[in-house]
Design a protein around this motif. Structure first.
Motif, mmCIF file in Angstrom:
data_model
loop_
_atom_site.group_PDB
_atom_site.id
_atom_site.type_symbol
_atom_site.label_atom_id
_atom_site.label_comp_id
_atom_site.label_asym_id
_atom_site.label_seq_id
_atom_site.Cartn_x
_atom_site.Cartn_y
_atom_site.Cartn_z
ATOM 1 N N LEU A 98 202.658 15.293 48.298
ATOM 2 C CA LEU A 98 202.858 13.939 48.815
ATOM 3 C C LEU A 98 202.149 13.753 50.148
ATOM 4 O O LEU A 98 201.521 12.700 50.387
ATOM 5 C CB LEU A 98 204.361 13.669 48.973
ATOM 6 C CG LEU A 98 204.747 12.287 49.504
ATOM 7 C CD1 LEU A 98 204.257 11.185 48.559
ATOM 8 C CD2 LEU A 98 206.257 12.193 49.701
ATOM 9 N N ASN A 99 202.224 14.765 51.013
ATOM 10 C CA ASN A 99 201.537 14.661 52.304
ATOM 11 C C ASN A 99 200.025 14.533 52.117
ATOM 12 O O ASN A 99 199.366 13.719 52.793
ATOM 13 C CB ASN A 99 201.852 15.877 53.168
ATOM 14 C CG ASN A 99 203.290 15.875 53.670
ATOM 15 O OD1 ASN A 99 203.875 14.818 53.852
ATOM 16 N ND2 ASN A 99 203.841 17.060 53.876
ATOM 17 N N GLU A 100 199.460 15.318 51.203
ATOM 18 C CA GLU A 100 198.023 15.225 50.963
ATOM 19 C C GLU A 100 197.637 13.870 50.392
ATOM 20 O O GLU A 100 196.622 13.277 50.788
ATOM 21 C CB GLU A 100 197.585 16.345 50.015
ATOM 22 C CG GLU A 100 197.658 17.732 50.630
ATOM 23 C CD GLU A 100 196.976 18.770 49.763
ATOM 24 O OE1 GLU A 100 195.940 18.438 49.143
ATOM 25 O OE2 GLU A 100 197.463 19.911 49.701
ATOM 26 N N LEU A 101 198.447 13.371 49.462
ATOM 27 C CA LEU A 101 198.135 12.073 48.870
ATOM 28 C C LEU A 101 198.273 10.939 49.882
ATOM 29 O O LEU A 101 197.526 9.944 49.822
ATOM 30 C CB LEU A 101 199.044 11.814 47.663
ATOM 31 C CG LEU A 101 198.836 12.747 46.456
ATOM 32 C CD1 LEU A 101 199.818 12.402 45.341
ATOM 33 C CD2 LEU A 101 197.402 12.657 45.944
ATOM 34 N N VAL A 102 199.216 11.100 50.792
ATOM 35 C CA VAL A 102 199.360 10.081 51.843
ATOM 36 C C VAL A 102 198.108 10.052 52.721
ATOM 37 O O VAL A 102 197.598 8.973 53.080
ATOM 38 C CB VAL A 102 200.628 10.349 52.675
ATOM 39 C CG1 VAL A 102 200.620 9.503 53.947
ATOM 40 C CG2 VAL A 102 201.869 10.036 51.858
ATOM 41 N N GLU A 103 197.606 11.230 53.074
ATOM 42 C CA GLU A 103 196.383 11.282 53.878
ATOM 43 C C GLU A 103 195.212 10.649 53.118
ATOM 44 O O GLU A 103 194.413 9.879 53.697
ATOM 45 C CB GLU A 103 196.054 12.738 54.229
ATOM 46 C CG GLU A 103 197.036 13.393 55.186
ATOM 47 C CD GLU A 103 197.029 12.730 56.548
ATOM 48 O OE1 GLU A 103 195.973 12.201 56.949
ATOM 49 O OE2 GLU A 103 198.078 12.733 57.220
ATOM 50 N N ILE A 104 195.107 10.947 51.840
ATOM 51 C CA ILE A 104 194.023 10.353 51.043
ATOM 52 C C ILE A 104 194.205 8.843 50.932
ATOM 53 O O ILE A 104 193.214 8.073 50.952
ATOM 54 C CB ILE A 104 193.984 11.010 49.648
ATOM 55 C CG1 ILE A 104 193.624 12.498 49.782
ATOM 56 C CG2 ILE A 104 192.991 10.314 48.740
ATOM 57 C CD1 ILE A 104 193.730 13.271 48.477
ATOM 58 N N ALA A 105 195.465 8.401 50.844
ATOM 59 C CA ALA A 105 195.726 6.959 50.761
ATOM 60 C C ALA A 105 195.265 6.242 52.041
ATOM 61 O O ALA A 105 194.681 5.141 51.978
ATOM 62 C CB ALA A 105 197.211 6.709 50.519
ATOM 63 N N GLU A 134 186.852 10.655 47.651
ATOM 64 C CA GLU A 134 188.315 10.612 47.747
ATOM 65 C C GLU A 134 188.964 10.863 46.382
ATOM 66 O O GLU A 134 190.022 11.498 46.292
ATOM 67 C CB GLU A 134 188.769 9.253 48.311
ATOM 68 C CG GLU A 134 188.314 8.982 49.724
ATOM 69 C CD GLU A 134 188.836 10.012 50.710
ATOM 70 O OE1 GLU A 134 189.994 10.444 50.546
ATOM 71 O OE2 GLU A 134 188.089 10.382 51.631
ATOM 72 N N SER A 135 188.327 10.375 45.331
ATOM 73 C CA SER A 135 188.847 10.634 43.991
ATOM 74 C C SER A 135 188.822 12.132 43.671
ATOM 75 O O SER A 135 189.781 12.672 43.085
ATOM 76 C CB SER A 135 188.029 9.855 42.962
ATOM 77 O OG SER A 135 188.453 10.151 41.645
ATOM 78 N N ARG A 136 187.747 12.802 44.065
ATOM 79 C CA ARG A 136 187.691 14.246 43.853
ATOM 80 C C ARG A 136 188.735 14.976 44.695
ATOM 81 O O ARG A 136 189.270 16.003 44.284
ATOM 82 C CB ARG A 136 186.285 14.769 44.177
ATOM 83 C CG ARG A 136 185.224 14.346 43.169
ATOM 84 C CD ARG A 136 183.997 15.256 43.256
ATOM 85 N NE ARG A 136 183.419 15.266 44.591
ATOM 86 C CZ ARG A 136 182.460 14.439 45.001
ATOM 87 N NH1 ARG A 136 181.972 13.516 44.169
ATOM 88 N NH2 ARG A 136 181.971 14.527 46.224
ATOM 89 N N LYS A 137 189.036 14.451 45.880
ATOM 90 C CA LYS A 137 190.094 15.047 46.705
ATOM 91 C C LYS A 137 191.448 14.973 46.006
ATOM 92 O O LYS A 137 192.239 15.926 46.052
ATOM 93 C CB LYS A 137 190.170 14.331 48.059
ATOM 94 C CG LYS A 137 189.049 14.654 49.013
ATOM 95 C CD LYS A 137 189.283 13.946 50.343
ATOM 96 C CE LYS A 137 188.161 14.242 51.342
ATOM 97 N NZ LYS A 137 188.395 13.537 52.636
#
Length: 205
Positions: A98-105, A134-137
């Motif tokens: 969730l933390n990683e996805l928040v950063e990507i968001a 960002e999609s690859r991230k």
């Protein structure tokens, strides 16, 4: 003068047959009591043996039940500890993801706000490339935390728990209620049966 009657003549004598009958009755009664005592003693010994066997069986049954209960309690405790570890592990993975996805968001929001106009093709191409990065991230973050693509097997039985039905059509050489096509892949965790997102499929009629 009359002769006196002797005393012995007037004494009553017990006949021999009566004396023998009394002795026989006494002997029969004694033997009956003796046999009764023997039967009582034998019955008591049988009861003692049966009681001892019952106690032994009861002890074995109690020990068996106690051992089974101890084994059940130990298995339950191990299963609980394993479930607890898995739950906390999944929780840590979920928070990290969730933390990683928040950063990507946040990055995607900044990229979307900086969208160039289509009048400048070079800037627009760079902007599209940044979205692709960002999609690859996102894909890398999912794989890093054990979440991988889950694809339906074409020709397998349709299972609502594993497949999301988005349509149906007749398929030549294929029976009804089989996976005919896959429209979009799904997602699953490290365990294959733990499907996070069902793949969208077309089902045969």
């Amino acid at each position: 003068m009359e002769n006196p009657i002797s005393t012995e003549t007037h004494q009553e004598h017990t006949p021999p047959t009566q004396l023998g009958t009394g002795r026989n009755e006494h002997t029969i009664g004694s033997s009956s009591i003796y046999r009764l005592c023997e039967e009582i003693i034998a019955l008591r010994e049988v009861n003692n043996r049966q009681h001892k066997m019952f106690e032994q069986t009861l002890t074995k049954t109690r020990d068996s039940v106690q051992a089974s209960f101890n084994s059940f309690a130990a298995d339950t405790q191990r299963a609980y500890q394993q479930l607890r570890q898995e739950f906390h592990g999944e929780k840590r993975i979920s928070l990290a993801l969730l933390n990683e996805l928040v950063e990507i968001a946040f990055d995607l929001r900044n990229i979307a706000s900086a969208r160039p106009t289509e009048e400048n093709p070079e800037s627009f191409a760079r902007w599209a490339d940044s979205i692709h990065v960002e999609s690859r991230k996102v894909e890398a973050a999912l794989l890093r935390h054990g979440i991988h693509p889950y694809n339906a097997v074409i020709g397998s039985d349709y299972n609502p728990a594993l497949h999301e039905r988005v349509g149906s059509k007749p398929m030549e050489g294929m029976g009804p209620l089989l996976v005919a096509e896959q429209q979009e892949p799904g997602l699953a965790s490290q365990q294959p049966e733990f499907v996070l997102r069902r793949p969208k499929v077309i089902v045969s009629e």
